[in-house]
Design an enzyme around this catalytic site. Structure first.
Site, short mmCIF file in Angstrom:
data_model
loop_
_atom_site.label_atom_id
_atom_site.label_comp_id
_atom_site.label_asym_id
_atom_site.label_seq_id
_atom_site.Cartn_x
_atom_site.Cartn_y
_atom_site.Cartn_z
CD1 TRP A 1 8.80 9.41 0.45
CD2 TRP A 1 8.47 11.50 -0.56
NE1 TRP A 1 7.31 10.00 0.78
CE2 TRP A 1 7.13 11.13 -0.05
CE3 TRP A 1 8.57 12.70 -1.34
CZ2 TRP A 1 5.92 11.88 -0.10
CZ3 TRP A 1 7.47 13.52 -1.48
CH2 TRP A 1 6.21 13.04 -1.12
CG ASP A 2 9.06 9.62 4.93
OD1 ASP A 2 8.96 9.25 3.75
OD2 ASP A 2 8.27 9.11 5.96
CD GLU B 1 3.01 5.74 -0.83
OE1 GLU B 1 2.25 5.54 0.22
OE2 GLU B 1 4.34 5.79 -1.01
CD GLN C 1 1.75 10.48 1.26
OE1 GLN C 1 1.52 9.47 1.70
NE2 GLN C 1 3.10 10.67 0.66
#
Ligand code: IFM
Length: 761
Positions: A343-344, A482, A595
């Site tokens: 997805w970065d 995550e 994150q």
């Protein structure tokens, strides 16, 4: 004429590393790596390496990791679990030097000086060294390496060396080292090699033409083997030998394709103009890219250099001419994550490409279109409809996330992201939508983009299940955080899913209104009925979002608020990620966030946070975030900048932009390009407050007082706009294209071609 092998004088364009240190070498090679979106090359030293065949020998190992990569060249090595990985190709930068029969080796004698400098403005890697051998001979050399931005098939190396004395027998050998590491030779000729991967028969051809000159005299090489050139000479003190090596590379994607003719043609192109013209075209191409995508920042030299570094790697990672590849988590600079695309790309990188290089953005989104069959198969595999993209994607679009890895304690850890991190579906749809709104590329929308948005929405509608409480739930997922696995109703996942479904319904309306024939064709192709559309509407209204209307706070996932609160300040001095410090299991029982998660949602969908609730959520989640990923700081910077918390935003921005410029072992596996993309977003979408997705693009700068001037260019629906601002005023110039509206603060201005609008910031 300036010396091609001398760096530019302005330090803002230079990243320099002196010496060689076993501990940091691999990270340095990533940091200074070159790429042109087709080829990537780590910045390993060209000379005096010695044998590098040993990969891992317990505590004794080579710190250097010389690697060249070709985008899209994946094969599945015999690892456990077997996952496709980028295959290293022959390293064409290596030069072996022998003096009076003794090989020049960095570990022998004394390296009196050595540096590697990335000259980002010119897109070249420059190196230099002075080495005294055990026999007391002093060798001095400089080297330049280039991967052409103007002609992506071409690479170039120019190496100059001299000795401090007469009468030494010098032997210089230019070779292709590491050939055969992951590929089988298919064809070896004097100036050309072709190799194929063992498993899937993809291929690469490399053709090469080196020349060695002393003054104006061309020295003829011995040719003992294919792709090896050896020059013998007797030294004269301070006489310079110059080697230039032009390399041409091409990729074949199927067993039937022969990439050799394309490589030969490219080599002929290169040879016919010579290395200086190759370099000039490359530098001109970089100049264009800097003009289109660079950021000028007066008032913070250190940050200016870090932003140049970000734009340098973002630019190098992309190839607008190849729709079959996208940018991996470490681009083409290292082996970590095997070259896989996450997805970065859509969330962290696409905003940059969409705004400054739409052709590159389009190619990356077409990669997602070409990999739709893999996404459909993944959705079907879990009993859903539509398309669920692979969490980690390689060349085919099939899921490539390893299902387990070996942990630091030697035990197997199950990896659940490939099964559960499903927000990738709406992340791709989000990038498609933003690209279409910002570029007005209807052709892309009609031929590919709309189908991606509809198929991902279809996935979510089938994934969000109606339960007894009358709500639709998305259970058993992993959000961007995550640290918490197998959670229910992740706010990021569900709100993005709802957004995806709403945009799909809007796409259908827009298609029917503007392009009724295409609308009919697409709904027929996808077998999309009115009943299914009604179900999408139902899903969009009933999906659980975790929003508490009384406080405006989203719960990151069901039950998050009940977890243990941990004061991160108590761990401020830690040098390891928090999940290593307190353990994985305990981390899972806490409110510690890996994150940006709800914070990422604020960044992507500010409209989901009305009436000051962006601030409420940011202040709640920011102190809980342990920033266990390089993706995190940049999005925190973006949100803090939009909220006007300039000090916090600057702190996070510096962290994001400099993550790979400081010594950090995590850089060893390649630069972490998502963090660099987020740094660009923090400046342009955060501090400058740019919004290109609306019918009236907008700018609302909130600059730190020390920034005297911020300037950059963007593109919007076929126009090119130059923007410059300081704390009190904005200048906007429409450099190309039709008149357009631009909102600055709360006032809408009309930009006229060639004219500049001045407005209060
Ligand atoms: O995609 C990311 C993920 O969000 C955090 N771990 C690293 C991945 C690749 O960069």
């Amino acid at each position: 004429m300036p010396d091609a092998l001398a760096p530019t004088s302005d330090p803002a364009w230079l990243v320099r590393h002196d010496g060689y240190n076993i501990v940091t070498e691999s990270a340095v090679e990533s940091r200074l790596a070159l790429s042109n979106g087709f080829m990537g090359m780590r910045a390993s030293r060209a000379v005096s390496r010695g044998p590098t065949w040993a990969g891992w020998l317990g505590f004794i190992r080579w710190a250097s990791w010389p690697r060249c990569y070709i985008a899209g060249l994946f094969d599945t090595p015999n690892t456990d679990p077997p996952v496709p990985a980028l295959v290293p190709v022959a390293d064409w930068s290596r030069v072996r030097i022998t003096l009076d029969g003794e090989p020049l080796l960095a570990r022998e004698g004394q390296v009196l000086a050595s540096y590697r400098t990335l000259d980002m403005r010119r897109g070249v890697l420059l190196s230099g060294w002075t080495h005294r051998t055990p026999a007391g001979i002093t060798v001095t050399g400089t080297e330049m390496r280039v991967l052409s931005q103007a002609d992506r098939a071409l690479g170039l190396q120019v190496l100059r060396m001299s000795l401090d004395r007469d009468g030494v027998d010098v032997h210089i050998e230019a070779s292709f080292s590491m050939a055969g590491v992951g590929m089988e030779p298919a064809r070896l000729e004097p100036d050309l090699g072709a190799w194929h991967t063992e498993g899937n028969y993809k291929s690469v051809a490399m053709a090469c033409a080196p020349t060695l000159r002393i003054g104006d005299t061309v020295v003829q090489p011995a040719r003992p083997f294919p792709l090896r050139w050896t020059w013998y000479m007797r030294s004269q003190a301070d006489q310079v030998a110059e080697l230039d090596r032009i390399v041409a590379v091409s990729r074949g994607d199927s067993p039937m394709s022969d990439p050799a003719p394309e490589a030969s043609d490219a080599l002929s192109r290169g040879r016919s103009v010579g290395w200086r013209a190759i370099l000039a075209a490359h530098e001109a191409a970089w100049q264009d890219r800097w003009a289109a995508g660079g950021i000028e920042l007066d008032g913070d030299d250190d940050l200016q250099r870090a932003l140049n570094f970000a734009v340098f790697h973002l630019t190098g990672a992309a190839n607008p001419d190849d729709e079959r590849v996208s940018v991996g988590a470490r681009a083409l600079t290292g082996d970590a994550y095997f070259g896989h695309v996450f997805w970065d790309t859509e969330v962290y990188l696409l905003p940059f490409y969409t705004a400054v290089w739409p052709e590159a953005a389009r190619a990356m989104l077409m990669y997602r279109y070409h990999t739709l069959p893999g996404a459909r198969a993944k959705a079907t595999g879990i009993g859903c409809k539509g398309a669920l993209y692979a969490w980690e994607s390689a060349d085919t679009g099939m899921e490539t996330t390893p299902d387990h890895v070996v942990g630091p304690d030697g035990k197997l850890i199950e990896v659940l992201t490939g099964k559960m991190e499903q927000h990738i579906a709406s992340d791709v749809a989000y990038a498609v939508w933003c690209y279409w709104r910002a570029t007005g590329d209807d052709d892309f929308f009609l031929s590919a983009g709309a189908e991606i948005i509809l198929e991902t929405a279809r996935f979510w509608a089938s994934r969000a299940v109606l339960e007894a409480d009358g709500r639709r739930h998305i259970r058993h997922v992993i959000g961007p955080d995550e640290y918490h696995e197998d959670v229910d109703d992740s706010a990021f996942t569900n709100v993005m899913a709802r957004w995806n479904i709403e945009r799909a319904l809007e796409c259908v309306d827009r298609l029917r209104a503007r392009w009724p024939d295409q609308a009919a064709a697409l709904t027929k192709k996808l077998d999309l009925s009115e009943a299914e559309l009604a179900d999408w509407r139902d899903a969009a209204t009933r999906i659980v979002t975790g929003l508490d209307p009384a406080t405006g706070l989203y719960e990151e996932f069901e039950g998050f608020h009940k977890l243990e609160y941990v004061d991160l300040a108590a761990y401020a001095d830690r040098t390891m990620p928090i999940d290593v410090v307190i353990g994985r299991e305990r981390t899972q029982r806490t409110q510690l966030v890996k994150q940006a998660d709800v914070v990422a949602l604020i960044a992507l969908l500010p409209e989901a946070f009305p009436d000051g609730t962006a601030e409420t959520n940011f202040r709640h989640y920011e102190p809980r975030c342990a920033h266990g990923s390089s993706l995190s700081a940049g999005l925190h910077a973006l949100v803090a900048a939009r909220l006007g918390d300039k000090d916090m935003a600057l702190r996070f921005l510096r962290q994001a932009a400099k993550a790979d410029l400081i010594d950090n072992p995590a850089t060893a596996g390649g630069i972490r390009i998502a963090g660099l993309g987020a740094a660009w977003q923090a400046v342009v979408l955060g501090f400058a407050g740019l919004d290109l997705a609306s019918d009236i693009p907008a700018l609302s700068p909130k600059l730190p007082p020390e920034w005297r001037r911020l300037a950059f260019r963007v593109q919007w629906r076929g126009r090119r706009i130059a923007l410059a601002m300081n704390g009190s005023a904005v200048q906007a110039t429409l450099e190309a294209g039709e008149p357009m509206p631009l909102r600055i603060g709360s006032t809408v201005h009309t930009l006229q071609p060639g004219a500049t609008v001045q407005a209060a910031a």
